[in-house]
Each structure stands twice: as structure tokens, then as C-alpha cells.
Design a protein around this motif. Structure first.
Motif, PDB file in Angstrom:
ATOM      1  N   ARG A  24       4.202   8.571  -9.087  1.00  0.00           N
ATOM      2  CA  ARG A  24       4.954   7.384  -9.689  1.00  0.00           C
ATOM      3  C   ARG A  24       3.733   6.348  -9.860  1.00  0.00           C
ATOM      4  N   ARG A  25       4.225   5.216 -10.666  1.00  0.00           N
ATOM      5  CA  ARG A  25       3.244   4.132 -10.844  1.00  0.00           C
ATOM      6  C   ARG A  25       3.674   3.236  -9.838  1.00  0.00           C
ATOM      7  N   CYS A  26       2.478   2.511  -9.327  1.00  0.00           N
ATOM      8  CA  CYS A  26       2.682   1.344  -8.204  1.00  0.00           C
ATOM      9  C   CYS A  26       2.871   0.098  -8.908  1.00  0.00           C
ATOM     10  N   GLY A  41       2.795  -3.003  -7.528  1.00  0.00           N
ATOM     11  CA  GLY A  41       1.838  -3.947  -6.737  1.00  0.00           C
ATOM     12  C   GLY A  41       1.186  -5.131  -7.537  1.00  0.00           C
ATOM     13  N   LYS A  44      -1.107  -1.177 -12.073  1.00  0.00           N
ATOM     14  CA  LYS A  44      -0.455   0.084 -12.204  1.00  0.00           C
ATOM     15  C   LYS A  44      -0.671   1.318 -11.946  1.00  0.00           C
ATOM     16  N   CYS A  45      -1.463   1.600 -10.633  1.00  0.00           N
ATOM     17  CA  CYS A  45      -2.067   2.632 -10.332  1.00  0.00           C
ATOM     18  C   CYS A  45      -1.033   3.961 -10.216  1.00  0.00           C
ATOM     19  N   LEU A  57       0.139   6.952  -8.587  1.00  0.00           N
ATOM     20  CA  LEU A  57       0.025   7.449  -7.270  1.00  0.00           C
ATOM     21  C   LEU A  57       0.408   8.904  -7.033  1.00  0.00           C
ATOM     22  N   ASN A  75      -4.083   4.990  -5.410  1.00  0.00           N
ATOM     23  CA  ASN A  75      -4.154   3.527  -5.332  1.00  0.00           C
ATOM     24  C   ASN A  75      -5.543   2.893  -5.147  1.00  0.00           C
ATOM     25  N   LYS A 119      -2.359  -1.788  -1.202  1.00  0.00           N
ATOM     26  CA  LYS A 119      -1.068  -2.484  -1.136  1.00  0.00           C
ATOM     27  C   LYS A 119       0.058  -1.499  -1.003  1.00  0.00           C
ATOM     28  N   PHE A 120      -0.251  -0.300  -1.211  1.00  0.00           N
ATOM     29  CA  PHE A 120       0.920   0.784  -1.348  1.00  0.00           C
ATOM     30  C   PHE A 120       0.418   1.900  -0.178  1.00  0.00           C
ATOM     31  N   SER A 158       1.065  -3.414   3.615  1.00  0.00           N
ATOM     32  CA  SER A 158      -0.228  -3.792   3.203  1.00  0.00           C
ATOM     33  C   SER A 158      -0.990  -3.756   4.206  1.00  0.00           C
TER      34      SER A 158
END
Length: 1000
Positions: free
Chosen positions: A604-606, A608, A612-613, A615, A630, A634-635, A641
Motif C-alpha cells: 500500500r502507499r503511505c 503520511g 507516498k512511499c 510499503l 518507508n 511515520k509508518f 511515529s
């Protein structure tokens, strides 16, 4: 003379191709065979096999290919350059083509047929070729065909470096250790080949029109073709894929032989025995590793004495301590008792899946362990540490450098030097007063590591052990130097043409491994500096030839434990024994839950931040999970965090401060819109130029923050593959401004920065910063096509009066008067000073807070553009996640002074900051220094050594992180955690860095 056939023999870097054409240019016989570096015998077999079909007909012949020139000379046959041969075939067999892309074993070519013929080939690097694909397939425990099959089921594409196999291996190994699907990695490998071909060969010239795909890799690997087609956005009408694309060069050689003198085929066969007379030139040779069998026997007897005590697991009563080392290519395990006796061990390939390998090991231990014994505590180390710890409930994760030191100390109390050579990593630990004093690691090159030897053994179709044994009996080891794999491969080919045996090459590689370790990683100037008590370890040292080469080159006698390859796991087990607390049960998964173990992998895309890392989420039974991909924390694994207070991250502060300016509203911008690319020295000078242009009445528009999509936007226009990643990004930033509708772009060439350090010899910008505005002007045709006003004047930024005069000339077309220019410049200089002062004040505030709280900080020193998150890959955030403050070099450089004479000319302004910052770090016990350098930076090849010497002068630890396109931070994490672990050990022993003289 009738029925004359045309023969083309293409002897490439990895294969031999033979083609016979009739008068109608129809292929009547063909053969494609890998030669596994045995070029002579393979060529003989192919020609002999062809004789059974062609018989003794008259033929015309041309030999081609990267390894064909010597063979043509010995057989007295004509030779044609392979690019010319390929063009013959294209022009004959393909009616209409605009571009031909051909990939071979170690060669890659693009030929443009529009507006005259233009050919482009790879040079010294084999990244992005068939050999590269073979190496990556080996990492995934398959071959090229298996890689293609895996890629068919891919769902996502990961960024994988292709410019160098070493970076690619690092990226892939990190993905494997983090639980990524092999199918996705396989497709990502193919995509990296596409990226390398386009950026490395096209070099600024777009690939348009009808495209032909030629060569073995593109013929046998449909998924590779698919990645090219999708990336180039080709329609069905634009794709040209000949039926026998793998034979195209050989067919072209046959076609081009039409005017050669005919010869009977049997005459050629009669010449084949001449190949056996090829002899190795003595200038290639090194001393034999062993002169006779007696020397070898004595050597083996001496090194056979370093044995560990072993006890049978089935009779064990009481607690056991488990250590697992999830290495880059292998998984190792050691189970010990309270005395350190080995109860169980495992050493084997991780088969591209370190978690599955660890599960098998643990299942085996549970099956063999009696009910009277139990695992009391466990430790995991190595690349796969995080994944395995989370999945199997391992009690402790430990950085591998500490594990290796603990194991070496067990075998040789008082050890002062540990050299570990593993699959892809090489580590040298210097120990002083039972504390790790310095850590040296290979930063970018694995040419001196085990995977290099293993890959070469496989390329000649031999088991690694057999390949190693051949070296012991070589009388003429080939001198292959200690440079990168590609250079070595070139020398290997030359030596093979001259008759070198596999043993000669194996022995030569053994020397090369050691020379690489000693002279490139350790940078040894004197063997005495290695210390008196030396332990060598790592799986590579199981190779007696490697060990012998080490002792021969250094003149030292060393200790190689009989568990050299298990030392990481054994050290982890020792740490488990030390950390064990009676009556506290281990958290490791039990045998019942292990049988039911399952993992689900999703992506999935982070959300945060704007990065948009992508993951990779590994979900385990019982609710545990492990998240990778990531850039920051943050994730995290639990969702919360861990990032430290942003006030202690000067990278974040400086980035916000640098680009905080609000552009003029369009209604007030009476001179219109002007664009500035967010690149290179704009990370230093943007406040100045924003203020200047705004005061002149421009609405200043910045390009977006860097990203992979920005890079890909300008990928086709990059003229040089050797440019650093920060420079390559410039192309995408200019393209993004154009896509935003910006018609005026300001990107000046600045030779001199303003000098900051009074003792510096000069204040040059680096050559890339100076020249890149001009590179853009000459390589982006779109600037002319869209009639963009592109302002890239050379400006004397370090001379205020001349700068004013020059800017008046530049902006005359905008009707800016001298008074306006001077007024705007005055405001710009004030804002530039305010910006720089803010950074310095923030640095001083953080330093004061660190002293007040006795906390540690890191000066993450590099160039201004290393502030770009796409370039630094989130390394500052990763460091703060370990509880350390992060400062920039310009936040502390004003506090330090470079007073002593340096060994380099101090003429580059950004580097003069590094030297001053390093001197300040030496004076502050709360600070350490980590240097960032972009791979490919020629200046840092010299300046990094100078920074290292400054830091070592005070006895501090120097850490260098080489960064490039690849965003996987596995290797960076190892280096940073190694630094932290060494500092922790020093803290336990109240170690105080002492002043030490520089080495001569």
C-alpha cells in the motif's frame, strides 16, 4: 563457383552463435550455445557440430563479437565489428526501422537509423545487460528463464539500480529480506534494465518511431520486451521483433562476408588445433599460492587448530542460546550452552527467502532438541534482522559488527583487528582497549566479496568449492587487479584468450579479493597497522586460496576459526547468553505455533506525506507485522511515529526555511512568471535568487520537490550515465516547469560561490553545478521547440560589483534599469545573509541543547542538494528515529576552522565546509560525523579521504554513506547502527577519543 554459403560466427561475452545463409539469405543452419568462459572449446564444438550438417561446402566467413577478434586471428579468418554486422542484418531483414535496441551478454547497443546512422554502446559497465540479468536471477535462486516466468505474475515495480550490479544486489537483497514477492522483484529487475538502457545509452536522444528488439536477452525474455514496450509507450505498429533476433549479429556477419574469398569448411576445421597453442603471457602472472603439496599440507594443519568445542544437542539438559545471522546471501545459525560449546549449527543459502530459511532452521532445532533443553534467549543479526525478529519473536536484534567482534574475542582474547568478508559485505573492525575503535565497510563495491567469487564460479558452470580448489594448484595466477567486477571480467576474458586455466583465474581472483579488502576498504598503507592479533572470518574465508592470499600479501599470520562462516551467528548466540536473565522466558515462537506459521504480504502507499512511499507489509500469525519501504518512521511496525522532535532535525528545518517564500500574486508580477528549477546549488542560493527576481517584479515559480516521477520525466534527455543522481534530476525539473506552462526559466551558471572559510585556497562550485545549466541548454530540444526563454548566464556570484553589471546585461530584454538591479541585489544579499544566519543560529541552539541534556547528535555532512529528500532517501529521519539529533554541515562549519595543512587543495567551497565541520565535530564530545556522497562524484573520491583523516585525528569514527538512485536503506542502516553500537561500547568502557597523528 555455385552454392557458396555465408557463415557468420558471433563469439560474445557469454555465448557463441553460428549462422549459415544460402544465396537467398535464408538461415539453413544455426546454433546458440553458452561458452561458460571456455571460448575455445565451445567454438570448436559448435563448428564441429555444424560440419555434420553443412559438410565440406565452400563458404565465405566473418567472425564477430566481443571475444571474436583473437579467435579470428588464430584461425586466419576475417573479422567484422559487431555493430556493423548488426546493421547489415537490420538493413537486409527489416524493411523499415527507426531504432534498434540490442542486448547481449555484457554488451548493450542502441542504433538510430533516422537522419543518418548513429550507434551507441555501453562502455566499461555491464549493468543492464544479459550478464546483469543472470546475476540478479542467481540472487533469486533461478536462471534468466525462471526470472521471466516470475515476472509474468508481477503486481508492482520496485526501484532497483541497474548502473552497477552491486547497487542492484543491495536493492534486491534488501527487498528479499523485507519480504517482498519474488515475482515483483523479477519484473523490477527487467524495469531496471530498461531504465539503464534508456538513460545510459540513449543519453539524451529520444527513442521514437519503429523500434526493433534484437539479441538473446530480448529474444528469450518476453517480460523484458514488455517492460521496454510499456516504458517507451510503443504501439503494436511500432514494435519490430524478428523471428530469429538472437542470431541477428551472426547473420549480419554472414551477410557482410559476401565479398570475402571462399574457403572449404573442412579447411577451417583443420585449423582448430592451433587454438591449443595459445599461451598465457607471463606479464599477467602472480606468484603461485603454494609451490608444492608440502606447503599446502602445512598451511592446512596450522589453520586446522582453531577449533570450537562441540557437544551433541540430543544429550543437552538446561538452557540453550540461539544466534541467527541472516546474511545477504546465506543464513547461519548457532546454538550454544553456558560455556559457549556449539550444540547445533547451520550454514546455507537463504534461497532468496531469509525468513523461510530461518523457519526451517528453527523447525530442525525443535525436532532435534530433547525435552530437557530449551531455548532460553535468542538474538538475530544481519540483513534480515528486522523481518526475522518480528516474525519469529526473537528476543533481541543486534547489529552484525558487534556480533562479529564478540565471536572474534571468544577465539582470540585481546583481538585488535577483525576482517570479515561475507557475500556482499566486507567489514574491518579495529579494536582498542576492548572497544571498537573504528569500523570500515565496503560502501559501494562488492568485487572483493563472496558473491563475486560465487557468481564467477557459476558463470564457468562450476561448484564454488571446486572453483576454489583449482586455485590451490595454479602455477600462474592471473593478475586481475583490485578494481570493479567489470574491469576484472575484461581481464579474465583477455587471459582466457591467452590460454589461462580456470585455476589461474581462480587464484587471480583470490588475490583480487584480498587486495580489494586491503587497499580499497581498509586503505592499508602498512601491514603493521592491522594490529598484532588478527581474526579473519566470514564464509569467503572458507576458501583456502583467499586465506593464503591474505597472509601472502600482508606477511601476517592470522587466526581463522573453523566456524569462520558462522561467526556472526556464533557472536549473536554469545550475546544471547550474556543478555539471558534466569526465570524470564524467551519470546521466541514455540514449536506448535511454528507449525502453524503463516505470513501474508501486501502493499500500500503511505499517506503520511507527499513521498507516498510504497510499503511492503508482512502480516504474521498473532497480529505481529513488519513494514518496510518507508523512508521515515511515520509508518512503523505498530503504526505509531518514532521520529524525533523536528526541532532536532536540521534537515527538516533547513528545507522548510529554504523554500518558505511566497511568490508575488500574478496581479502584482508586472514582469510576468519566471521559473527556477529546485536543483543543485538552488539548495544554497534560492533565497538570494527568489528575493532578487521578486524585487524585479517576477512571480517566481519553483519546480516541484524531486521524486522518481520527476526523474523519469527527463530520463530520455540525460546525456551521460556517469552523471550523479542530483545532476540527472535537473532534466526532470526543467521538464516539469515546461509542463506547468512556464515560458521563462532562470538557471544561471555559477563558477564561484562566495567564500566562507578564510583559510580555503578558493571557492569553486563543483564542475556539475557549474556546467549543468549549459548541459540543459544543449540537450533539451524542447526548449527550442516551445521557444522557452532560457536564461543560463555565467555569473560572478562572488564579486558584487561585477555581478550587478552582468545581471543588468541579462535582464535588459525585460527593461530592468541599473537602479532596479542594484536595489534588488541589495535586498537579495540581505535575505541571503538572513537565511544563512538562521541556519547557524539553529545549529548553535541544537548544540547547546545537546550539551545541556548530554545527548548525542550527528553532523550529516554533504552538499547543499543532499537536503533533497529524493536524494538523501530519508536518511536524516532514519537517524533521528534512533534518538539522535541531525545537523547540517553549514549549521556548524562556522564554529570550526581548518587550521592544519590538508593533503588536498582546499578549493571547492562546499568541501571547505566539510573540513571545517569535521574539525568542529572533533572538538565536541556530543557530536559524530556521517558524510553523504553521491555515487559517481569524482571530487569525493579525494575529499572523502581527507574528511576521514580529520575525524580520525581525534580518534572518532568516520562513516561514509554513498547514495544514488536506489532508495533501499538496508546498507545505510547497518552502517549507522554500527556507529551507534560502537559508541555504546565506548560508553560502557568510558572511552575518550584521543588525539592521534595523521598517517603519512
Amino acid at each position: 563457383m555455385e552454392n557458396i554459403l555465408r557463415m557468420g560466427l558471433d563469439i560474445g561475452s557469454t555465448t557463441v552463435k553460428l549462422v549459415f545463409l544460402d544465396d537467398n539469405n535464408k538461415i539453413i543452419f544455426s546454433e546458440y550455445k553458452r561458452h561458460f568462459a571456455d571460448i575455445k572449446n565451445t567454438a570448436v564444438n559448435v563448428l564441429t557440430s555444424a560440419f555434420e550438417h553443412v559438410k565440406n561446402q565452400f563458404i565465405t566467413v566473418n567472425i564477430t563479437g566481443s571475444a571474436g577478434l583473437s579467435l579470428s586471428s588464430f584461425l586466419n579468418l576475417d573479422f567484422i565489428q559487431e555493430v556493423i554486422a548488426a546493421n547489415y542484418a537490420v538493413e537486409t531483414f527489416i524493411e523499415e526501422v527507426d531504432v534498434a535496441i540490442e542486448l547481449g551478454g555484457e554488451d548493450a547497443k542502441i542504433t538510430y537509423f533516422q537522419n543518418g546512422l548513429e550507434q551507441r554502446m555501453n562502455g566499461i559497465c555491464a549493468g543492464g545487460t544479459g550478464a546483469f540479468i543472470d546475476q540478479m536471477a542467481t540472487l533469486l535462486e533461478t536462471d534468466a528463464a525462471g526470472l521471466n516466468h516470475m515476472a509474468e505474475a508481477a503486481r508492482i515495480i520496485y526501484p532497483i539500480a541497474a548502473r552497477c550490479g552491486v547497487f542492484a544486489k543491495t536493492d534486491i537483497q534488501t527487498l528479499l529480506n523485507d519480504g517482498a514477492r519474488k515475482e515483483d522483484i523479477a519484473a523490477s529487475v527487467f524495469q531496471s534494465v530498461v531504465n539503464q538502457t534508456i538513460s545510459g545509452l540513449a543519453c539524451g536522444r529520444p527513442i521514437r518511431g519503429k523500434v526493433a528488439f534484437l539479441g538473446g536477452p530480448l529474444y528469450f525474455l518476453p517480460e523484458l520486451r514488455k517492460r521496454f514496450i510499456e516504458t517507451l509507450k510503443l504501439s503494436e505498429e511500432q514494435i519490430i521483433f524478428p523471428r530469429q533476433a538472437q542470431y541477428f549479429v551472426a547473420a549480419g556477419a554472414a551477410l557482410s562476408s559476401r565479398d570475402n574469398y571462399p574457403i572449404g569448411f573442412k579447411t577451417i576445421l583443420d585449423r582448430l588445433p592451433k587454438l591449443n597453442s595459445i599461451a598465457v603471457d607471463e606479464k599477467w602472472c602472480l606468484p603461485a599460492l603454494f609451490n608444492n603439496q608440502e606447503e599446502l599440507d602445512s598451511f592446512r594443519e596450522r589453520h586446522g587448530q582453531n577449533q570450537i568445542t562441540r557437544k551433541p544437542l540430543e544429550y543437552r539438559h538446561g538452557p540453550c542460546f540461539l544466534g541467527i545471522d541472516a546474511g545477504s546471501t546465506t543464513t547461519k545459525a548457532a546454538l550454544i550452552d553456558e560455556e559457549g560449546a556449539l550444540l547445533y549449527s547451520y550454514y546455507g543459502s537463504n534461497e532468496g527467502n531469509p525468513l523461510r530459511s530461518a523457519i526451517r532452521i528453527l523447525q530442525d532445532i525443535y525436532e532435534k532438541m530433547p525435552g530437557s533443553a530449551h531455548i532460553a534467549y535468542s538474538t538475530v543479526t544481519g540483513y534480515g534482522e528486522g523481518l526475522i525478529k518480528a516474525a519469529l519473536g526473537i528476543d533481541k536484534g543486534q547489529i552484525e559488527t558487534i556480533a562479529h567482534y564478540q565471536a572474534a574475542e571468544f577465539f582470540l582474547p585481546g583481538v585488535d583487528c577483525v576482517l570479515d568478508i561475507g557475500g556482499q559485505d566486507m567489514k574491518c573492525l579495529k579494536i582498542q582497549n576492548q572497544v571498537i575503535d573504528s569500523i570500515m565497510l565496503n560502501e559501494a563495491c562488492s568485487s572483493g566479496c563472496g558473491s563475486f567469487i560465487e557468481s564467477f564460479a557459476r558463470s564457468v558452470d562450476m561448484p564454488v568449492q571446486d572453483f576454489a580448489d583449482q586455485a590451490l594448484y595454479s602455477k600462474s595466477p592471473v593478475d586481475l587487479g583490485s578494481r570493479c567486477t567489470v574491469f576484472m571480467n575484461s581481464k579474465v576474458k583477455q587471459a582466457q584468450k591467452e590460454g589461462a586455466t580456470i585455476g589461474d583465474i581462480s587464484a587471480g581472483l583470490s588475490y583480487s579479493v584480498i587486495k580489494n579488502a586491503l587497499f580499497k576498504v581498509i586503505k592499508m598503507r602498512d601491514a603493521k597497522l592491522l594490529g598484532e592479533k588478527i581474526v579473519v572470518q566470514g564464509g569467503t574465508f572458507y576458501n583456502d586460496a583467499i586465506l593464503r592470499a591474505f597472509e601472502s600479501v600482508t606477511g601476517r599470520t592470522v587466526i581463522r576459526p573453523d566456524i569462520a562462516g558462522l561467526m556472526g551467528a556464533f557472536g549473536a548466540a554469545l550475546i544471547a547468553r550474556r543478555e539471558y536473565k534466569p526465570n524470564v522466558p524467551s519470546s521466541i515462537i514455540d514449536s506448535k505455533n511454528l507449525r502453524d506459521f503463516d505470513v501474508k504480504v501486501s502493499n500500500r502507499r503511505c499517506a503520511g506525506c507527499d513521498n507516498k512511499c510504497l510499503l511492503t507489509i508482512n502480516q504474521f500469525e498473532g497480529g505481529n507485522r513488519y513494514v518496510t519501504g518507508n523512508r521515515c518512521e511515520k509508518f512503523t511496525q505498530r503504526g505509531e511515529s518514532k521520529t524525533a522532535d523536528a526541532g532536532f532535525n536540521l534537515f527538516e528545518y533547513k528545507l522548510d526555511r529554504l523554500f518558505q517564500y511566497e511568490p508575488l500574486p500574478e496581479a502584482e508580477a508586472f514582469r510576468g512568471v519566471i521559473g527556477i528549477p529546485r536543483v543543485l546549488n538552488m539548495y544554497e542560493n534560492y533565497p538570494f535568487w527568489f528575493t532578487f527576481l521578486t524585487k524585479l517584479g517576477f512571480r517566481v515559480v519553483l519546480s516541484p520537490y524531486s521524486s522518481k516521477s520527476i526523474y523519469e520525466l527527463g530520463n530520455e534527455t540525460i546525456p551521460s550515465e556517469s552523471a550523479c543522481y542530483p545532476a540527472k534530476l535537473v532534466h526532470g525539473h526543467i521538464m516539469s516547469l515546461i509542463e506547468q506552462g512556464v515560458n521563462v526559466i532562470f538557471y544561471p551558471s555559477v563558477i564561484y560561490e562566495r567564500g566562507e572559510q578564510p583559510n580555503a585556497d578558493n571557492c569553486f562550485n563543483c564542475p556539475m553545478v557549474i556546467s549543468y545549466p549549459d548541459v540543459i541548454k544543449n540537450n533539451l530540444d524542447i526548449l527550442r521547440e516551445k521557444e522557452i526563454v532560457y536564461l543560463n548566464p555565467f555569473l560572478p556570484y562572488n564579486h558584487k560589483k561585477r555581478l550587478a553589471e552582468r545581471l543588468y546585461e541579462v535582464f535588459q530584454d525585460f527593461h530592468a534599469g541599473r537602479k532596479e538591479i542594484n536595489s534588488a541585489l541589495k535586498a537579495a544579499w540581505i535575505e541571503d545573509g538572513r537565511f544563512k544566519n538562521d541556519i547557524r543560529l539553529k545549529g548553535e541552539a541544537v548544540i547547546a541543547e545537546l550539551k545541556r541534556t548530554n545527548q548525542k547528535g550527528v553532523v550529516l555532512a554533504g552538499r547543499p542538494y543532499h537536503l533533497d529528500p529524493e536524494i538523501n532517501h530519508g536518511i536524516p529521519n532514519m537517524i533521528t528515529s534512533y534518538g539522535l539529533a541531525v545537523l547540517t554541515e553549514d549549521a556548524v562549519a562556522h564554529l570550526g576552522r581548518t587550521t592544519e595543512k590538508l593533503r588536498v587543495v582546499n578549493q571547492w567551497m562546499y568541501h571547505s565546509r566539510l573540513y571545517a565541520a569535521a574539525n568542529y565535530v572533533n572538538a565536541d564530545d556530543n557530536l559524530e560525523l556521517i558524510q553523504l556522497t553521491s555515487f559517481g562524484c569524482g571530487l569525493d573520491a579525494v575529499t572523502a579521504d581527507q574528511v576521514q583523516e580529520i575525524v580520525h585525528k581525534k580518534g572518532k569514527i568516520y562513516t561514509l554513506l554513498k547514495i544514488d538512485e536506489g532508495s533501499n536503506l538496508g546498507a545505510a542502516k547497518i552502517r549507522i547502527r554500527s556507529l551507534l553500537a560502537a559508541l555504546e561500547e565506548r560508553g560502557k568502557h568510558t572511552f575518550v577519543p584521543a588525539q592521534a597523528p595523521l598517517e603519512d
